[in-house]
Design a protein around this motif. Structure first.
Motif, PDB file in Angstrom:
ATOM      1  N   ILE A   1       0.802  -0.124 -10.715  1.00 13.14           N
ATOM      2  CA  ILE A   1      -0.175   0.026  -9.641  1.00 13.14           C
ATOM      3  C   ILE A   1       0.576  -0.099  -8.329  1.00 13.14           C
ATOM      4  O   ILE A   1       1.257  -1.102  -8.089  1.00 13.14           O
ATOM      5  N   LYS A   2       0.466   0.937  -7.501  1.00 16.51           N
ATOM      6  CA  LYS A   2       1.169   0.948  -6.226  1.00 16.51           C
ATOM      7  C   LYS A   2       0.582  -0.124  -5.300  1.00 16.51           C
ATOM      8  O   LYS A   2      -0.645  -0.215  -5.134  1.00 16.51           O
ATOM      9  N   GLN A   3       1.455  -0.910  -4.755  1.00 14.67           N
ATOM     10  CA  GLN A   3       1.042  -2.011  -3.878  1.00 14.67           C
ATOM     11  C   GLN A   3       0.285  -1.469  -2.660  1.00 14.67           C
ATOM     12  O   GLN A   3       0.642  -0.450  -2.088  1.00 14.67           O
ATOM     13  N   GLY A   4      -0.776  -2.176  -2.292  1.00  8.85           N
ATOM     14  CA  GLY A   4      -1.545  -1.847  -1.101  1.00  8.85           C
ATOM     15  C   GLY A   4      -2.630  -0.812  -1.308  1.00  8.85           C
ATOM     16  O   GLY A   4      -3.352  -0.489  -0.371  1.00  8.85           O
ATOM     17  N   GLU A   5      -2.765  -0.291  -2.500  1.00  5.80           N
ATOM     18  CA  GLU A   5      -3.766   0.743  -2.769  1.00  5.80           C
ATOM     19  C   GLU A   5      -5.138   0.161  -3.086  1.00  5.80           C
ATOM     20  O   GLU A   5      -6.145   0.820  -2.884  1.00  5.80           O
ATOM     21  N   PHE A   6      -5.168  -1.053  -3.604  1.00  8.42           N
ATOM     22  CA  PHE A   6      -6.430  -1.669  -4.012  1.00  8.42           C
ATOM     23  C   PHE A   6      -6.482  -3.094  -3.494  1.00  8.42           C
ATOM     24  O   PHE A   6      -5.492  -3.818  -3.532  1.00  8.42           O
ATOM     25  N   ASP A   7      -7.659  -3.501  -3.012  1.00 11.74           N
ATOM     26  CA  ASP A   7      -7.871  -4.867  -2.521  1.00 11.74           C
ATOM     27  C   ASP A   7      -8.413  -5.702  -3.682  1.00 11.74           C
ATOM     28  O   ASP A   7      -9.534  -5.482  -4.140  1.00 11.74           O
ATOM     29  N   GLY A   8      -7.606  -6.651  -4.146  1.00 16.39           N
ATOM     30  CA  GLY A   8      -7.986  -7.476  -5.283  1.00 16.39           C
ATOM     31  C   GLY A   8      -9.185  -8.367  -5.042  1.00 16.39           C
ATOM     32  O   GLY A   8      -9.779  -8.876  -5.981  1.00 16.39           O
ATOM     33  N   SER A   9      -9.565  -8.544  -3.780  1.00 15.90           N
ATOM     34  CA  SER A   9     -10.722  -9.397  -3.487  1.00 15.90           C
ATOM     35  C   SER A   9     -12.000  -8.585  -3.300  1.00 15.90           C
ATOM     36  O   SER A   9     -13.076  -9.153  -3.123  1.00 15.90           O
TER      37      SER A   9
END
Length: 129
Positions: free
Chosen positions: A66-74
């Protein structure tokens, strides 16, 4: 009346040793093809490269990137989207793995007879990977 097994060899028109040798050769080819598939890695990448899923040629899941910064885990919506994107990437990779398996095993499976065995088309049965 003609013997329906004529032409297969042997006195009775039926050479069991020749058939067993052919079966053993086919089994060896199938094992070799399965080993090569297990060592081959295919990937499915979606969402502009945000998610990549890696499978072996036999369909075993071996990695998810998963490319960093593509999805907000919160963010619940982002996490829901991430799940859907992973599934889409898996399906793409699985399609490639199935195609690869069909190319590797299709000629071998076609030799087993049944619908589609001659003249291309679908193998006579669905391979289990």
């Amino acid at each position: 009346m003609t013997n329906p097994l004529e032409g297969l060899g042997g006195e009775g028109g039926f050479d069991l040793n020749a058939i067993m040798q052919q079966a053993q050769a086919l089994q060896s080819q199938i094992v070799d093809a399965q080993e090569k598939l297990a060592e081959t890695i295919v990937d499915g990448t979606v969402a502009g490269g945000a998610v990549t899923v890696k499978l072996t040629g036999t369909g075993e899941l071996v990695g998810v990137e998963i490319k960093q910064g593509e999805f907000d885990g919160s963010n619940p919506d982002d996490l829901e989207d991430l799940g859907a994107v992973i599934v889409a990437a898996y399906r793409e990779a699985k399609g490639k793995a199935d195609e690869l398996a069909g190319e590797a095993m299709g000629p071998l499976a076609g030799g087993l007879g049944g619908p589609g065995a001659a003249g291309g088309g679908e193998p006579p049965f669905k391979l289990g990977f």
